[in-house]
Design a protein around this motif. Structure first.
Motif, PDB file in Angstrom:
ATOM      1  N   PHE A   5     -10.296 -14.778   1.560  1.00  0.00           N
ATOM      2  CA  PHE A   5     -11.462 -14.954   2.425  1.00  0.00           C
ATOM      3  C   PHE A   5     -11.172 -14.556   3.868  1.00  0.00           C
ATOM      4  N   HIS A   6      -9.890 -14.618   4.270  1.00  0.00           N
ATOM      5  CA  HIS A   6      -9.540 -14.364   5.674  1.00  0.00           C
ATOM      6  C   HIS A   6      -8.626 -13.159   5.865  1.00  0.00           C
ATOM      7  N   PHE A   7      -7.975 -12.727   4.785  1.00  0.00           N
ATOM      8  CA  PHE A   7      -6.993 -11.648   4.895  1.00  0.00           C
ATOM      9  C   PHE A   7      -7.581 -10.398   5.539  1.00  0.00           C
ATOM     10  N   HIS A   8      -8.772  -9.988   5.114  1.00  0.00           N
ATOM     11  CA  HIS A   8      -9.360  -8.732   5.566  1.00  0.00           C
ATOM     12  C   HIS A   8      -9.511  -8.719   7.085  1.00  0.00           C
TER      13      HIS A   8
ATOM     14  N   GLU B 219      -2.400 -11.716  -1.548  1.00  0.00           N
ATOM     15  CA  GLU B 219      -1.283 -12.467  -2.118  1.00  0.00           C
ATOM     16  C   GLU B 219       0.041 -12.031  -1.507  1.00  0.00           C
ATOM     17  N   ALA B 220       0.233 -10.714  -1.314  1.00  0.00           N
ATOM     18  CA  ALA B 220       1.471 -10.224  -0.705  1.00  0.00           C
ATOM     19  C   ALA B 220       1.642 -10.777   0.699  1.00  0.00           C
TER      20      ALA B 220
ATOM     21  N   ILE C 206       0.836  -1.202   0.000  1.00  0.00           N
ATOM     22  CA  ILE C 206       0.000   0.000   0.000  1.00  0.00           C
ATOM     23  C   ILE C 206       0.867   1.247   0.000  1.00  0.00           C
ATOM     24  N   ALA C 207       1.859   1.283   0.886  1.00  0.00           N
ATOM     25  CA  ALA C 207       2.691   2.476   1.040  1.00  0.00           C
ATOM     26  C   ALA C 207       3.529   2.757  -0.198  1.00  0.00           C
TER      27      ALA C 207
ATOM     28  N   ALA D  53      -4.081  -0.942  -4.723  1.00  0.00           N
ATOM     29  CA  ALA D  53      -3.920  -2.396  -4.740  1.00  0.00           C
ATOM     30  C   ALA D  53      -5.239  -3.080  -4.382  1.00  0.00           C
ATOM     31  N   THR D  54      -5.578  -4.126  -5.094  1.00  0.00           N
ATOM     32  CA  THR D  54      -6.828  -4.848  -4.849  1.00  0.00           C
ATOM     33  C   THR D  54      -6.687  -5.737  -3.619  1.00  0.00           C
ATOM     34  N   LEU D  55      -7.831  -6.190  -3.117  1.00  0.00           N
ATOM     35  CA  LEU D  55      -7.827  -7.117  -1.996  1.00  0.00           C
ATOM     36  C   LEU D  55      -7.028  -8.365  -2.349  1.00  0.00           C
TER      37      LEU D  55
END
Length: 293
Positions: free
Chosen positions: A50-53, A43-44, A28-29, A36-38
């Motif tokens: 499904f769980h990253f957020h 992936e990064a 992001i920075a 950048a998409t979810l």
């Protein structure tokens, strides 16, 4: 029967989560305007989308979208108040689809439209000193003795206005170790004059206070600052406007103060949480180390 993993395993997992979320924050920075998409962020961080957020929010205290919006608007404010750029150009550089969309987002965060913010030179003001501190004749700067500080520091190279991304990654590192509490202080150390050093070469450190037992890891250094006399000006307003306060300190206050700066970088002590308050309410103590008398 199900059972929780042992304590050490939990700790290792939490540290691993912190490292992975920090990678998403770095993405992001690096270019908040790109949006950048979810999927990119997940992936990064090597998490399922499904769980990253949820993992991101639990470790950082905000959503990826909130981090991205904060980074975009902070950089936009810098372009407006320091470079006086047209609103449409700032909107484009910061990744907004239109000047109207940018104006709505900026007004919601800063309380006024971007054109008015630019034309008025910002919204921040220096706050008067607390009455119990030693006051100077100008009644805007205090001189106080800072205690010794042990800091975890993450080096930042480049525009000072972009150091927020380094603080985000430092906070992910600290959250994974449960190091953030009500007494934690967040400070920036700034080594260069941005008017004389090329932006890409500016050196700074995103820092936070930590207990004595904390050790260096994953690019985070431990710094021990000695007890230091400091000249302090508390500024209320967006971080993008701090340069004007610096100019006043070095041009007007310091030459007439009878004081001499010490051989230490200037500090900024962030006194409240920029993630939960509007920019007009942000408080920053600009601290210039002074030689002992």
């Amino acid at each position: 029967m199900p059972h929780d993993p042992p304590g050490p395993a939990k700790a290792v997992t939490r540290l691993d989560y912190g490292r992975r979320i920090a990678r998403a924050m770095a993405l992001i920075a690096a270019d908040p305007a790109r949006g950048a998409t979810l999927e990119d962020l997940a992936e990064a961080a090597a998490f399922s989308p499904f769980h990253f957020h949820r993992i991101y929010r639990e470790l950082t205290g905000e959503t990826p979208a909130e981090t991205m919006a904060r980074e975009r608007l902070s950089r936009a404010a810098g372009m407006l108040v320091r470079e006086a750029l047209p609103v449409a150009l700032v909107a484009k550089r910061c990744g907004y689809g239109s000047a109207a969309a940018f104006t709505r987002a900026f007004r919601a965060a800063y309380g006024i439209p971007p054109a008015a913010y630019r034309d008025g030179g910002g919204i921040g003001t220096p706050r008067p000193p607390a009455p119990h501190r030693e006051e100077t004749a100008m009644h805007e700067v205090t001189i106080r003795q800072e205690p010794a500080l042990r800091l975890a520091a993450l080096a930042h190279r480049g525009a000072y206005t972009a150091i927020g991304g380094s603080f985000d990654r430092l906070m992910a590192w600290a959250a994974a170790r449960r190091l953030i509490g009500p007494e934690t202080r967040f400070l920036g150390l700034y080594h260069d004059d941005p008017t004389t050093v090329a932006e890409k070469d500016l050196r700074s450190d995103a820092c936070m206070t930590v207990p004595a037992a904390v050790e260096e890891a994953e690019g985070v250094r431990i710094l021990d600052l000695p007890p230091t006399r400091c000249a302090v000006l508390v500024f209320k307003g967006p971080y993008a406007e701090l340069e004007g306060a610096y100019s006043w300190i070095y041009r007007d206050w310091l030459p007439g103060s009878g004081e001499e700066p010490a051989d230490q970088p200037v500090r900024e002590d962030y006194l409240n949480d920029c993630r939960t308050l509007p920019p007009a309410e942000w408080l920053t103590a600009i601290m210039v180390p002074l030689k002992d008398r």
